[in-house]
Design an enzyme around this catalytic site. Structure first.
Site, PDB file in Angstrom:
ATOM      1  N   SER A 150      -3.261  -7.577   3.328  1.00  0.00           N
ATOM      2  CA  SER A 150      -3.622  -7.478   4.799  1.00  0.00           C
ATOM      3  C   SER A 150      -3.778  -8.608   5.535  1.00  0.00           C
ATOM      4  O   SER A 150      -3.506  -9.202   6.686  1.00  0.00           O
ATOM      5  CB  SER A 150      -4.425  -6.510   5.146  1.00  0.00           C
ATOM      6  OG  SER A 150      -4.051  -4.987   4.551  1.00  0.00           O
TER       7      SER A 150
ATOM      8  N   ARG B 185      -2.794  -6.143  -8.122  1.00  0.00           N
ATOM      9  CA  ARG B 185      -1.507  -7.084  -7.973  1.00  0.00           C
ATOM     10  C   ARG B 185      -1.575  -8.120  -9.015  1.00  0.00           C
ATOM     11  O   ARG B 185      -0.451  -8.459  -9.560  1.00  0.00           O
ATOM     12  CB  ARG B 185      -1.719  -7.733  -6.501  1.00  0.00           C
ATOM     13  CG  ARG B 185      -1.223  -6.921  -5.377  1.00  0.00           C
ATOM     14  CD  ARG B 185      -1.916  -7.192  -4.226  1.00  0.00           C
ATOM     15  NE  ARG B 185      -3.420  -7.533  -4.271  1.00  0.00           N
ATOM     16  CZ  ARG B 185      -3.995  -7.788  -3.174  1.00  0.00           C
ATOM     17  NH1 ARG B 185      -3.455  -8.196  -1.791  1.00  0.00           N
ATOM     18  NH2 ARG B 185      -5.380  -8.038  -3.301  1.00  0.00           N
TER      19      ARG B 185
ATOM     20  N   HIS C 205       0.869  -1.174  -0.098  1.00  0.00           N
ATOM     21  CA  HIS C 205      -0.015  -0.101  -0.059  1.00  0.00           C
ATOM     22  C   HIS C 205       0.673   1.361  -0.038  1.00  0.00           C
ATOM     23  O   HIS C 205       0.610   2.446  -0.594  1.00  0.00           O
ATOM     24  CB  HIS C 205      -0.833  -0.209   1.325  1.00  0.00           C
ATOM     25  CG  HIS C 205      -1.868  -1.057   1.385  1.00  0.00           C
ATOM     26  ND1 HIS C 205      -2.339  -1.658   2.497  1.00  0.00           N
ATOM     27  CD2 HIS C 205      -2.890  -1.505   0.543  1.00  0.00           C
ATOM     28  CE1 HIS C 205      -2.872  -2.645   2.470  1.00  0.00           C
ATOM     29  NE2 HIS C 205      -3.565  -2.340   1.262  1.00  0.00           N
TER      30      HIS C 205
ATOM     31  N   LYS D 285     -17.245  -4.839   9.667  1.00  0.00           N
ATOM     32  CA  LYS D 285     -16.364  -5.583   8.608  1.00  0.00           C
ATOM     33  C   LYS D 285     -15.575  -6.479   9.492  1.00  0.00           C
ATOM     34  O   LYS D 285     -14.777  -7.334   8.751  1.00  0.00           O
ATOM     35  CB  LYS D 285     -15.551  -4.717   7.782  1.00  0.00           C
ATOM     36  CG  LYS D 285     -15.600  -5.188   6.292  1.00  0.00           C
ATOM     37  CD  LYS D 285     -14.622  -4.442   5.358  1.00  0.00           C
ATOM     38  CE  LYS D 285     -14.292  -5.291   3.987  1.00  0.00           C
ATOM     39  NZ  LYS D 285     -13.366  -4.794   3.286  1.00  0.00           N
TER      40      LYS D 285
HETATM   41  O1  PNS Z   1      -9.006  -2.358   0.754  1.00  0.00           O
HETATM   42  P1  PNS Z   1     -10.355  -3.036   0.156  1.00  0.00           P
HETATM   43  O2  PNS Z   1     -11.149  -3.641   1.425  1.00  0.00           O
HETATM   44  O3  PNS Z   1     -10.187  -3.404  -1.172  1.00  0.00           O
HETATM   45  O4  PNS Z   1     -11.064  -1.433  -0.067  1.00  0.00           O
HETATM   46  C1  PNS Z   1     -12.455  -1.554  -0.649  1.00  0.00           C
HETATM   47  C2  PNS Z   1     -13.076  -0.200  -0.899  1.00  0.00           C
HETATM   48  C3  PNS Z   1     -13.088   0.297   0.827  1.00  0.00           C
HETATM   49  C4  PNS Z   1     -12.213   0.796  -1.547  1.00  0.00           C
HETATM   50  C5  PNS Z   1     -14.466  -0.219  -1.118  1.00  0.00           C
HETATM   51  O5  PNS Z   1     -14.988  -1.387  -0.427  1.00  0.00           O
HETATM   52  C6  PNS Z   1     -15.219   0.812  -1.151  1.00  0.00           C
HETATM   53  O6  PNS Z   1     -15.082   1.846  -1.689  1.00  0.00           O
HETATM   54  N1  PNS Z   1     -16.239   0.895  -0.061  1.00  0.00           N
HETATM   55  C7  PNS Z   1     -17.214   2.049   0.180  1.00  0.00           C
HETATM   56  C8  PNS Z   1     -18.879   1.815  -0.454  1.00  0.00           C
HETATM   57  C9  PNS Z   1     -18.809   2.100  -1.773  1.00  0.00           C
HETATM   58  O7  PNS Z   1     -18.556   3.246  -2.233  1.00  0.00           O
HETATM   59  N2  PNS Z   1     -19.390   1.069  -2.594  1.00  0.00           N
HETATM   60  C10 PNS Z   1     -19.598   1.362  -3.789  1.00  0.00           C
HETATM   61  C11 PNS Z   1     -18.418   0.979  -4.711  1.00  0.00           C
HETATM   62  S1  PNS Z   1     -18.568  -0.851  -5.336  1.00  0.00           S
END
Ligand code: PNS
Length: 174
Positions: A136, A98, A25, A49
């Site tokens: 993670s 990745r 990251h 979560k």
């Molecule tokens: O590190 P991650 O868990 O892959 O990140 C995922 C994240 C936080 C980027 C994604 O879950 C997110 O943007 N969540 C906010 C809710 C949202 O906007 N959802 C609609 C887009 S699919």
């Protein structure tokens, strides 16, 4: 189709769970900071979560990394990412890809975000080769089983992980 041009230098948002942040990251943030004058690293504030670290703890660990660098800001958001983009005046989303296995999920998110906010652009950056396998989830699993994640996460994060998972076995590196 019209592509709007922002009057201000573009602000890029790098969203994620970051539970916890690892060096893959960090490398993406630093790569993004070479392209965009301002990068906001945005931690999803989602206690439901089942995360190891609370959003406040994650925020604290991440703020330490870029303390003193005005081009990189760390904050948390909840709800829709696009609402956060509007709030901070950003239309660029940074995500790291990745491997091919990341693609489907990332593609779905990018298109959904664009559906919700047509001016939003997702910029995919590739990780440093040595961090391609890093996540993670894997970092937490290795520490929980007594393995050493030195060189994979920032040292303060490693020490917090070892303390949280009851495996304080590896001394700080210098
Ligand atoms: O590190 P991650 O868990 O892959 O990140 C995922 C994240 C936080 C980027 C994604 O879950 C997110 O943007 N969540 C906010 C809710 C949202 O906007 N959802 C609609 C887009 S699919």
């Amino acid at each position: 189709m019209t592509i709007s041009r922002e009057p201000h230098p573009p602000v890029a948002v790098y969203p994620g769970s970051f539970d916890p942040i690892h060096l893959g990251h960090v490398a993406i943030v630093e790569r993004a900071a070479k392209i965009f004058p301002k990068v906001i690293v945005a931690v999803l504030d989602n206690s439901a979560k089942g995360s190891l670290f609370s959003p406040a703890e994650r925020l604290e660990m991440m703020k330490e990394i870029w303390a003193g660098d005005p081009s990189i800001e760390v904050c948390s958001f909840n709800g829709l990412l696009v609402n956060f983009l509007h709030e901070v005046g950003a239309s660029i989303v940074i995500r790291g890809i990745r491997a091919v296995s990341d693609f489907e999920y990332e593609f779905m998110m990018a298109l959904m975000n664009r559906h919700l906010y047509p001016d939003a652009e997702t910029v995919f950056l590739t990780p440093r080769e040595e961090f391609t396998y890093l996540s993670s989830r894997v970092v937490k699993e290795v520490v929980a089983l007594g393995g050493d994640v030195t060189g994979l996460v920032p040292d303060p994060v490693r020490m917090r992980l070892e303390a949280r998972l009851g495996k304080a076995t590896h001394p700080p590196t210098r």
